[in-house]
Design a protein around this motif. Structure first.
Motif, mmCIF file in Angstrom:
data_model
loop_
_atom_site.group_PDB
_atom_site.id
_atom_site.type_symbol
_atom_site.label_atom_id
_atom_site.label_comp_id
_atom_site.label_asym_id
_atom_site.label_seq_id
_atom_site.Cartn_x
_atom_site.Cartn_y
_atom_site.Cartn_z
ATOM 1 N N PHE A 91 0.848 -1.194 0.000
ATOM 2 C CA PHE A 91 0.000 0.000 0.000
ATOM 3 C C PHE A 91 0.880 1.239 0.000
ATOM 4 C CE2 PHE A 91 0.499 -0.280 4.670
ATOM 5 C CZ PHE A 91 0.769 1.049 4.986
ATOM 6 N N LEU A 92 0.311 2.360 -0.469
ATOM 7 C CA LEU A 92 0.967 3.663 -0.478
ATOM 8 C C LEU A 92 -0.054 4.683 0.009
ATOM 9 C CD1 LEU A 92 3.594 5.189 -1.288
ATOM 10 C CD2 LEU A 92 2.485 5.645 -3.499
ATOM 11 N N ARG A 93 0.338 5.473 1.018
ATOM 12 C CA ARG A 93 -0.597 6.434 1.598
ATOM 13 C C ARG A 93 0.059 7.805 1.697
ATOM 14 N NH1 ARG A 93 -1.402 4.250 6.391
ATOM 15 N NH2 ARG A 93 0.145 5.557 7.465
ATOM 16 N N TYR A 94 -0.682 8.848 1.295
ATOM 17 C CA TYR A 94 -0.224 10.233 1.399
ATOM 18 C C TYR A 94 -1.266 11.044 2.152
ATOM 19 C CZ TYR A 94 0.854 15.056 0.142
ATOM 20 O OH TYR A 94 1.127 16.400 0.198
ATOM 21 N N SER A 95 -0.804 11.865 3.085
ATOM 22 C CA SER A 95 -1.724 12.728 3.835
ATOM 23 C C SER A 95 -1.156 14.138 3.904
ATOM 24 C CB SER A 95 -1.964 12.185 5.245
ATOM 25 O OG SER A 95 -0.765 12.169 5.987
ATOM 26 N N TYR A 96 -2.062 15.103 3.950
ATOM 27 C CA TYR A 96 -1.692 16.513 3.940
ATOM 28 C C TYR A 96 -2.621 17.252 4.889
ATOM 29 C CZ TYR A 96 -0.913 21.251 2.106
ATOM 30 O OH TYR A 96 -0.624 22.583 1.978
ATOM 31 N N SER A 97 -2.040 17.976 5.870
ATOM 32 C CA SER A 97 -2.856 18.625 6.906
ATOM 33 C C SER A 97 -2.337 20.039 7.163
ATOM 34 C CB SER A 97 -2.828 17.817 8.204
ATOM 35 O OG SER A 97 -3.294 16.506 7.998
ATOM 36 N N PRO A 98 -2.908 21.060 6.504
ATOM 37 C CA PRO A 98 -2.524 22.448 6.792
ATOM 38 C C PRO A 98 -3.511 23.097 7.770
ATOM 39 C CG PRO A 98 -3.738 22.354 4.743
ATOM 40 C CD PRO A 98 -3.719 20.942 5.298
ATOM 41 N N SER A 99 -3.041 24.100 8.476
ATOM 42 C CA SER A 99 -3.926 24.859 9.360
ATOM 43 C C SER A 99 -3.434 26.299 9.429
ATOM 44 C CB SER A 99 -3.970 24.250 10.761
ATOM 45 O OG SER A 99 -2.712 24.312 11.390
ATOM 46 N N ASP A 100 -4.384 27.215 9.603
ATOM 47 C CA ASP A 100 -4.089 28.646 9.697
ATOM 48 C C ASP A 100 -4.902 29.245 10.839
ATOM 49 O OD1 ASP A 100 -2.486 29.250 7.063
ATOM 50 O OD2 ASP A 100 -4.194 28.023 6.458
ATOM 51 N N ASN A 101 -4.282 30.180 11.533
ATOM 52 C CA ASN A 101 -4.956 30.832 12.638
ATOM 53 C C ASN A 101 -4.501 32.279 12.719
ATOM 54 O OD1 ASN A 101 -6.506 31.220 14.965
ATOM 55 N ND2 ASN A 101 -4.790 30.683 16.287
ATOM 56 N N ALA A 102 -5.451 33.206 12.815
ATOM 57 C CA ALA A 102 -5.144 34.628 12.941
ATOM 58 C C ALA A 102 -5.672 35.121 14.279
ATOM 59 C CB ALA A 102 -5.772 35.425 11.794
ATOM 60 N N THR A 103 -4.802 35.728 15.060
ATOM 61 C CA THR A 103 -5.181 36.244 16.378
ATOM 62 C C THR A 103 -5.022 37.746 16.378
ATOM 63 O OG1 THR A 103 -4.413 34.208 17.434
ATOM 64 C CG2 THR A 103 -4.739 36.119 18.851
ATOM 65 N N THR A 120 1.602 19.679 7.759
ATOM 66 C CA THR A 120 2.165 18.342 7.952
ATOM 67 C C THR A 120 1.879 17.497 6.720
ATOM 68 O OG1 THR A 120 1.879 18.447 10.353
ATOM 69 C CG2 THR A 120 2.196 16.277 9.378
ATOM 70 N N GLN A 121 2.914 16.870 6.175
ATOM 71 C CA GLN A 121 2.776 15.977 5.028
ATOM 72 C C GLN A 121 3.451 14.644 5.365
ATOM 73 O OE1 GLN A 121 3.258 18.030 0.979
ATOM 74 N NE2 GLN A 121 4.453 19.384 2.322
ATOM 75 N N THR A 122 2.778 13.564 5.043
ATOM 76 C CA THR A 122 3.353 12.240 5.282
ATOM 77 C C THR A 122 3.153 11.370 4.052
ATOM 78 O OG1 THR A 122 1.309 11.316 6.230
ATOM 79 C CG2 THR A 122 2.839 12.397 7.745
ATOM 80 N N LEU A 123 4.150 10.539 3.774
ATOM 81 C CA LEU A 123 4.088 9.563 2.691
ATOM 82 C C LEU A 123 4.586 8.240 3.260
ATOM 83 C CD1 LEU A 123 3.624 8.925 -0.338
ATOM 84 C CD2 LEU A 123 6.038 9.521 -0.707
ATOM 85 N N THR A 124 3.731 7.215 3.206
ATOM 86 C CA THR A 124 4.056 5.916 3.785
ATOM 87 C C THR A 124 3.843 4.821 2.751
ATOM 88 O OG1 THR A 124 3.327 6.681 5.959
ATOM 89 C CG2 THR A 124 3.576 4.308 5.670
ATOM 90 N N GLY A 125 4.822 3.928 2.643
ATOM 91 C CA GLY A 125 4.718 2.785 1.750
ATOM 92 C C GLY A 125 4.992 1.504 2.512
ATOM 93 N N SER A 126 4.310 0.435 2.141
ATOM 94 C CA SER A 126 4.487 -0.845 2.826
ATOM 95 C C SER A 126 4.437 -1.986 1.815
ATOM 96 C CB SER A 126 3.385 -1.040 3.879
ATOM 97 O OG SER A 126 3.420 -2.341 4.424
#
Length: 281
Positions: A91-103, A120-126
């Motif tokens: 399997f091959l999995r890619y995830s992408y998680s951005p966040s923004d905050n204004a104070t 955060t970006q992750t790439l995993t292969g198995s």
């Protein structure tokens, strides 16, 4: 399924958006102080919102308003699974998680806004396979990158006038590569410029072998991890403090032009580290 009984995919997405209404009640320089101040000092006073409330004495007045502090975060992932044949899967999995905050409202001034971003970006292969019916092998490799940054800026909220970078920074520097902060006791302050940036890259490789013999099961393997954090400091940073608005130079008042505390620093462009972890079992 992409290919029946062979290849499959899975995708997901989550998003969150917040408006977060707030009420501001700031102490700002009054109109009279702005008018009587020396020309060189007026851009700093005008960087605060214009008062719309009663005078508070000592050159200060009240400012009140409502605003929102938006924040957002997303998380998306895509995974592909494939069966090559009996006992061989990957399997091959890619995830992408951005966040923004204004104070808004940092440094006790409603037109001072701090922005925080992270990603955060992750790439995993198995790949797993059977050597024999009693032996299972599994190899996994993961790449992860995490980065975050923060910066402060000023806007025209409440009638404020944003001072030019040339007013706050010496020649050759700007808010893109430096930071400037001002604090006036009893009033508040503001900040403008990049404040921090950091990232971390990680490589993780794992191998395991599981062997079953009768009523017993044996498992051996190793775990290798390479971690590379990095942080970058701004080449210019200035912080200036005053003891109130009105007064003489001995008291460190703002209108005197003599600060009670002024700190200017310069840091290396970046710090890059490297760590390796080995584990066997």
């Amino acid at each position: 399924p992409i290919q029946h009984s062979r290849t499959f995919f899975f995708a997901s997405f989550e998003g969150l958006g917040l408006r977060q209404p707030r009420t501001a009640e700031d102490t700002v320089p009054d109109v009279n102080v702005r008018r009587l101040a020396k020309a060189a000092l007026r851009p700093y006073l005008n960087a605060f919102p214009v008062p719309n409330g009663p005078s508070l004495g000592s050159g200060a007045a009240l400012f009140q308003a409502t605003y929102s502090m938006p924040a957002s975060s997303q998380a998306g992932s895509l995974r592909i699974d494939h069966a090559f044949g009996y006992g061989r899967n990957a399997f091959l999995r890619y995830s992408y998680s951005p966040s923004d905050n204004a104070t808004r409202g940092g440094f006790s001034s409603s037109n001072s806004v701090q922005y925080f971003t992270s990603k955060t970006q992750t790439l995993t292969g198995s790949y797993s396979w059977l050597n024999r019916e009693e032996s299972i092998n599994d190899v996994r490799v993961n790449l992860t990158r995490t980065s975050s940054s923060s910066r402060s800026t000023l806007d025209n909220f409440g009638g404020a006038v944003v001072p030019a970078d040339s007013t706050l920074f010496p020649s050759g520097y700007s808010s893109a590569i430096g930071s400037y902060s001002l604090n006036i006791q009893g009033v508040g302050g503001f900040s403008k410029g990049q404040q921090s940036w950091s990232s971390q890259d990680q490589l993780n490789a794992v191998f395991s072998q599981t062997i079953s013999q009768g009523e017993h099961q044996y498992k051996v393997g190793f775990d290798y991890r390479l971690i590379m954090p990095a942080s970058r400091s701004m080449p210019y940073s200035a912080s200036v403090s005053f003891n109130g608005i009105q007064g003489d130079s001995d008291s460190g008042a703002f209108l005197s032009g003599t600060a009670t505390n002024a700190v200017v620093t310069s840091s290396p462009s970046g710090i890059y580290s490297r760590y390796q972890n080995f584990a066997f079992y």
